[in-house]
Design an enzyme around this catalytic site. Structure first.
Site, PDB file in Angstrom:
ATOM      1  N   GLY A  47       3.230  -2.776   1.459  1.00 34.03           N
ATOM      2  CA  GLY A  47       4.075  -2.723   0.267  1.00 34.03           C
ATOM      3  C   GLY A  47       3.380  -2.044  -0.904  1.00 34.03           C
ATOM      4  O   GLY A  47       3.854  -2.123  -2.029  1.00 34.03           O
TER       5      GLY A  47
ATOM      6  N   SER B 206      -2.349  -0.121   2.776  1.00 37.62           N
ATOM      7  CA  SER B 206      -1.502   1.012   3.128  1.00 37.62           C
ATOM      8  C   SER B 206      -0.053   0.684   2.779  1.00 37.62           C
ATOM      9  O   SER B 206       0.250  -0.409   2.298  1.00 37.62           O
ATOM     10  CB  SER B 206      -1.618   1.323   4.621  1.00 37.62           C
ATOM     11  OG  SER B 206      -0.977   0.289   5.343  1.00 37.62           O
ATOM     12  N   LYS B 207       0.810   1.640   3.048  1.00 42.71           N
ATOM     13  CA  LYS B 207       2.239   1.485   2.742  1.00 42.71           C
ATOM     14  C   LYS B 207       2.829   0.227   3.364  1.00 42.71           C
ATOM     15  O   LYS B 207       3.679  -0.426   2.793  1.00 42.71           O
ATOM     16  CB  LYS B 207       2.990   2.712   3.267  1.00 42.71           C
ATOM     17  CG  LYS B 207       3.222   3.767   2.218  1.00 42.71           C
ATOM     18  CD  LYS B 207       4.373   4.656   2.653  1.00 42.71           C
ATOM     19  CE  LYS B 207       4.948   5.501   1.559  1.00 42.71           C
ATOM     20  NZ  LYS B 207       4.109   6.114   0.615  1.00 42.71           N
ATOM     21  N   ARG B 208       2.332  -0.080   4.583  1.00 42.63           N
ATOM     22  CA  ARG B 208       2.943  -1.220   5.274  1.00 42.63           C
ATOM     23  C   ARG B 208       2.688  -2.537   4.547  1.00 42.63           C
ATOM     24  O   ARG B 208       3.352  -3.530   4.799  1.00 42.63           O
ATOM     25  CB  ARG B 208       2.488  -1.260   6.741  1.00 42.63           C
ATOM     26  CG  ARG B 208       1.188  -1.936   6.979  1.00 42.63           C
ATOM     27  CD  ARG B 208       0.626  -1.702   8.367  1.00 42.63           C
ATOM     28  NE  ARG B 208      -0.815  -1.685   8.271  1.00 42.63           N
ATOM     29  CZ  ARG B 208      -1.555  -2.771   8.331  1.00 42.63           C
ATOM     30  NH1 ARG B 208      -1.002  -3.940   8.550  1.00 42.63           N
ATOM     31  NH2 ARG B 208      -2.858  -2.696   8.202  1.00 42.63           N
TER      32      ARG B 208
END
Ligand code: GLU
Length: 463
Positions: free
Chosen positions: A241, A237-239
């Site tokens: 990176g 996911s986005k977290r």
């Protein structure tokens, strides 16, 4: 047999790295075998599909250099073909009209669940001989016994008992063909020989094979690529990176670095880390795809990008960094100056954006420098300024004012004044760059030229 592959994104978002990697594998397989690679936009979910995402996916594919061999196919324009396949299934007795209401089907599923069986439609309308009518859907007559078996290019042999698969709907009561029917119709009409896709679709495959069989068509070869995980092996996911391809482009990654990095996520060729496009095409034959999920590592991706940037001819790098320099507000910097800056700074930046930012202090006038107050306070002390004044006097007259000589002058100054480099370099660097960063001082001064160096030194000494 000529190989034909396709990438079939749903335009419900930008192209992400998982999709990009699938697209790369499909493109490479086609190129390796001198086959064809197609693009299909799966835009039947009108509530979630958006034209801007289609445009963005197409732009990302172009940027990655994954050009398809024909104009994209849009599912939204293919209803006639889907309907003809549904008609064919009905005409051959492989499908039937079903009048069961959704609540009824839910109840059947619940009853099966309570019996400890797989929730499924119980085949109530299978032999009723119903015809087309409002509210009727069309279901596939799934064989009552046997297994669907296929040899996955990545996961190996997969067998699913047909009792696990109920009579799936191929055309809804509103007349819309279902997803699995559409994919089979498309893949067949497009002449697809190899379907490589994410393994979130592996449960659809036995259903699609049943549709091929009912239509008397040969199913393509399937390969299901495992998901890309985060470094902590959780869903990416986005977290972690992970970003959309378009964001990597905006960040100043090189498409060849992203393609190189993503091809290595789940595929390998010995220990080789860097591949040219030609090498990828030569080595990628669809084997050696790893059935275990690969983990995405943003640090490694940036490293990979940095290596690729450093290996480029400097003129090419200068042309690529130019738009990022413009974004920083500097238009019309001549190519040879940019090339010089790239040569000076490229060992210190991982992306084109970072590279552009790293040398902008050399392009602004002294009053527009972004001063680091911390570095100014720490290094532009009375003693620091005193050294700078002494250096100014030397710089004003030394000949030639050029990198090699400036390096010697600095060393001589430090030695003759009985100082250490640590006392002289930080104030000089802060005065020239606005902060304690940059590259070799003698190169910075050579680039700025005598006049500008003296202006910068004078400016800080008078602060
Ligand atoms: N549209 C599907 C997706 O974006 C791909 C389905 C397929 O490749 O068969 O996941």
């Amino acid at each position: 047999m000529s190989i034909v592959t396709r990438f079939a994104p749903s335009p419900t978002g930008h192209l992400h790295i998982g999709g990009a990697r699938t697209a790369i594998f499909c493109w490479l397989l086609a190129r390796h075998f001198n086959g064809r690679f197609y693009l299909r936009i799966e835009d039947t979910d009108t509530a979630r599909s958006r034209q801007e995402y289609t445009d963005s996916i197409l732009a990302s594919m172009r940027w990655l250099g994954l050009e398809p061999d024909a104009e994209p196919v849009y599912q939204s324009q293919r209803a006639d073909s889907y309907n003809s396949y549904v008609d064919r299934l009905l005409a051959t007795g492989h499908a039937y009209w079903c009048a069961c209401m959704p609540e009824e089907v839910d109840a059947m599923r619940e009853q099966a669940r309570q019996r400890g069986e797989k929730p499924r439609y119980n085949g109530k309308c299978r032999e009723r001989g119903l015809g087309r009518a409002a509210g009727h859907c069309v279901r596939l007559k799934t064989p009552l016994s046997g297994k669907v078996v296929f040899d996955d290019m990545i996961k190996g042999a997969i067998a699913v008992d047909v009792t696990e698969l109920d009579d799936m709907v191929v055309c809804r009561a509103d007349g819309m063909p279902t997803y699995n029917l559409a994919v089979v119709a498309d893949d067949h009409d497009m002449g697809i020989t190899h379907v490589i896709r994410g393994d979130d679709h592996v449960t659809n495959t036995p259903r699609q094979i049943l549709i091929y069989e009912a239509l008397g068509l040969k199913a393509p070869r399937f390969g299901h690529v495992p998901m890309i995980l985060g470094p902590d092996r959780q869903k990416l996911s986005k977290r972690h990176g992970a970003r959309a391809v378009i964001e990597y482009e905006q960040d100043g990654l090189l498409p060849q670095a992203l393609v190189n990095y993503l091809s290595r996520l789940g595929w390998s060729h010995g220990d080789q880390e860097f591949f040219s496009r030609e090498e990828l095409v030569r080595y990628f034959d669809g084997s050696k795809l790893n059935p275990a999920a690969a983990a995405f590592d943003p640090v490694k991706l940036e490293w990979c990008n940095a290596q690729t940037m450093r290996a480029l001819p400097v003129e090419e790098l200068a042309a690529l960094v130019a738009p990022f320099v413009e974004q920083c507000g500097f238009k019309g910097i001549p190519g040879d100056r940019l090339a010089r800056l790239c040569l000076m700074f490229r060992e210190r930046a991982n992306t084109l954006k970072a590279l552009a930012r790293s040398f902008t202090p050399l392009l602004v006038s002294v009053d527009a420098l972004a001063w680091s107050e911390k570095d100014v306070a720490k290094h532009l002390t009375d003693a620091g300024k005193c050294h700078l004044r002494a250096l100014s006097k030397i710089f004003a007259v030394c000949e030639p004012f050029a990198a090699k000589e400036l390096d010697a002058i600095l060393n001589a100054f430090v030695f003759d004044s009985n100082l250490s480099f640590k006392e002289v370099a930080p104030p000089l660097r802060t005065a020239l760059m606005g902060f304690m960063g940059g590259t070799h001082l003698h190169e910075i001064m050579d680039f700025l030229g005598r006049e500008e160096v003296l202006v910068r030194l004078d400016y800080v000494c008078r602060r």
